[in-house]
Design an enzyme around this catalytic site. Structure first.
Site, PDB file in Angstrom:
ATOM      1  N   ASP A 102       0.844  -1.200   0.000  1.00  0.00           N
ATOM      2  CA  ASP A 102       0.000   0.000   0.000  1.00  0.00           C
ATOM      3  C   ASP A 102       0.879   1.249   0.000  1.00  0.00           C
ATOM      4  O   ASP A 102       2.092   1.166   0.140  1.00  0.00           O
ATOM      5  CB  ASP A 102      -0.955  -0.013   1.203  1.00  0.00           C
ATOM      6  N   ASP A 134      -7.928  -2.035  14.236  1.00  0.00           N
ATOM      7  CA  ASP A 134      -9.325  -2.160  13.792  1.00  0.00           C
ATOM      8  C   ASP A 134      -9.531  -3.366  12.861  1.00  0.00           C
ATOM      9  O   ASP A 134     -10.585  -3.512  12.264  1.00  0.00           O
ATOM     10  CB  ASP A 134      -9.786  -0.867  13.099  1.00  0.00           C
ATOM     11  N   HIS A 173      -7.756  -4.069  10.085  1.00  0.00           N
ATOM     12  CA  HIS A 173      -7.442  -3.886   8.661  1.00  0.00           C
ATOM     13  C   HIS A 173      -6.215  -4.698   8.237  1.00  0.00           C
ATOM     14  O   HIS A 173      -5.335  -4.979   9.047  1.00  0.00           O
ATOM     15  CB  HIS A 173      -7.282  -2.401   8.292  1.00  0.00           C
ATOM     16  N   GLU A 197      -9.804  -0.901   5.292  1.00  0.00           N
ATOM     17  CA  GLU A 197     -10.408  -0.592   6.583  1.00  0.00           C
ATOM     18  C   GLU A 197     -11.718  -1.384   6.743  1.00  0.00           C
ATOM     19  O   GLU A 197     -12.211  -1.978   5.780  1.00  0.00           O
ATOM     20  CB  GLU A 197     -10.656   0.926   6.665  1.00  0.00           C
TER      21      GLU A 197
END
Ligand code: F6R
Length: 261
Positions: free
Chosen positions: A67, A136, A138, A143
């Site tokens: 990413d 979270d 991800h 996300e």
């Protein structure tokens, strides 16, 4: 998926680096998918140490980035391109030609995403994809509620991820880019082997939801349950909320050595 519980981050780094070294011995020009952030650093250090010691030849390895931030100036030290060159490509003695990643400064970001997705396929696909995990849940920067079939695309970071990553920008939330290009979950699932590493108590809830919860886009890492060869390596702290921890320990302790990771 296979869950391997190790004592600490150093042991995790050595175990995964050895799996990467074994891959490179079998396939010298393997395409290694790498992640950024703090968690994989012990892996990169252990693999570079193997190369320095002559235990593995990484000279033909290829490196693919997971990413990238959108909008950072080219060459910004916290761009993931600069980070991967500094933490992986240089220490392994590779040149920039061995590296591929999405172009976060492209004028047409959508076209850059599609081009990267195609480039991964044209390169023969990722052989081993390293993954970290967000608090979270991800993976990459997919996300919560990312499509499990998603391809490389632009995403908006959650406030939680912006806060988690502010440490790379002198703690200044306003400096953290709001947008990123990330390989999609569908893209990630095309790698031949997925290796997710999580260390520290802060990841324990996300790990438990990933491994023992249902497959659900609200926990993007749970998509690893759909992959035929996914390995989750965790230290004791990150494993602390796994109900099946003893079973995972028993399974790994009884695994035939030849199977590797
Ligand atoms: C980074 C990435 C992210 C990180 C995750 C964990 O390329 O894809 O998913 O792996 O945010 O980051 P750390 O390891 O810093 O806790």
């Amino acid at each position: 998926m296979e869950v391997v519980i190790v004592p600490d981050a150093k042991a995790a780094g050595e175990l995964i680096a050895e799996a990467m070294a074994q891959l490179l011995r079998r396939k010298p020009d393997a395409l290694l998918g790498v992640a950024t952030g703090s968690t994989p650093l012990p892996i990169y250090e252990a693999l570079a140490a193997q190369v320095d010691a002559g235990a593995v030849d990484a000279s033909k390895a290829r490196i693919a980035q997971l990413d990238e931030y959108v909008g950072l100036p080219t060459g910004h030290p916290e761009s993931y391109r600069a980070t991967v060159l500094r933490q992986v490509v240089d220490p392994l003695g590779l040149s920039e030609a061995a590296f591929m990643g999405p172009d976060g400064s492209a004028a047409d970001v959508q076209a850059a995403c599609e081009a990267y997705d195609s480039a991964l396929v044209e390169a023969g696909g990722v052989d081993l994809q390293l993954l970290g995990i967000g608090t979270d849940g991800h993976i990459g920067f997919n996300e919560p509620c990312s499509s499990l079939a998603s391809r490389t695309r632009i995403k908006t970071l959650t406030e939680q991820t912006i806060a988690d990553n502010a440490r790379f920008f002198d703690g200044d939330l306003s400096q953290v880019p709001r947008h990123v290009i990330t390989q999609g979950i569908g893209t990630i699932l095309e790698a031949r082997h997925l290796v997710l590493l999580a260390t520290g108590e802060g990841k324990a809830d996300a790990v438990a939801a990933t491994v023992e919860g249902p497959v659900a886009s609200v926990v993007p890492a749970s998509a690893l349950q759909l992959h035929p060869h996914a390995t989750v390596v965790v230290d004791e702290a990150a494993a602390s909320k796994l109900k099946l921890a003893d079973y995972f320990r028993h399974t790994y302790a009884n695994k035939p050595e030849w199977q590797g990771l």
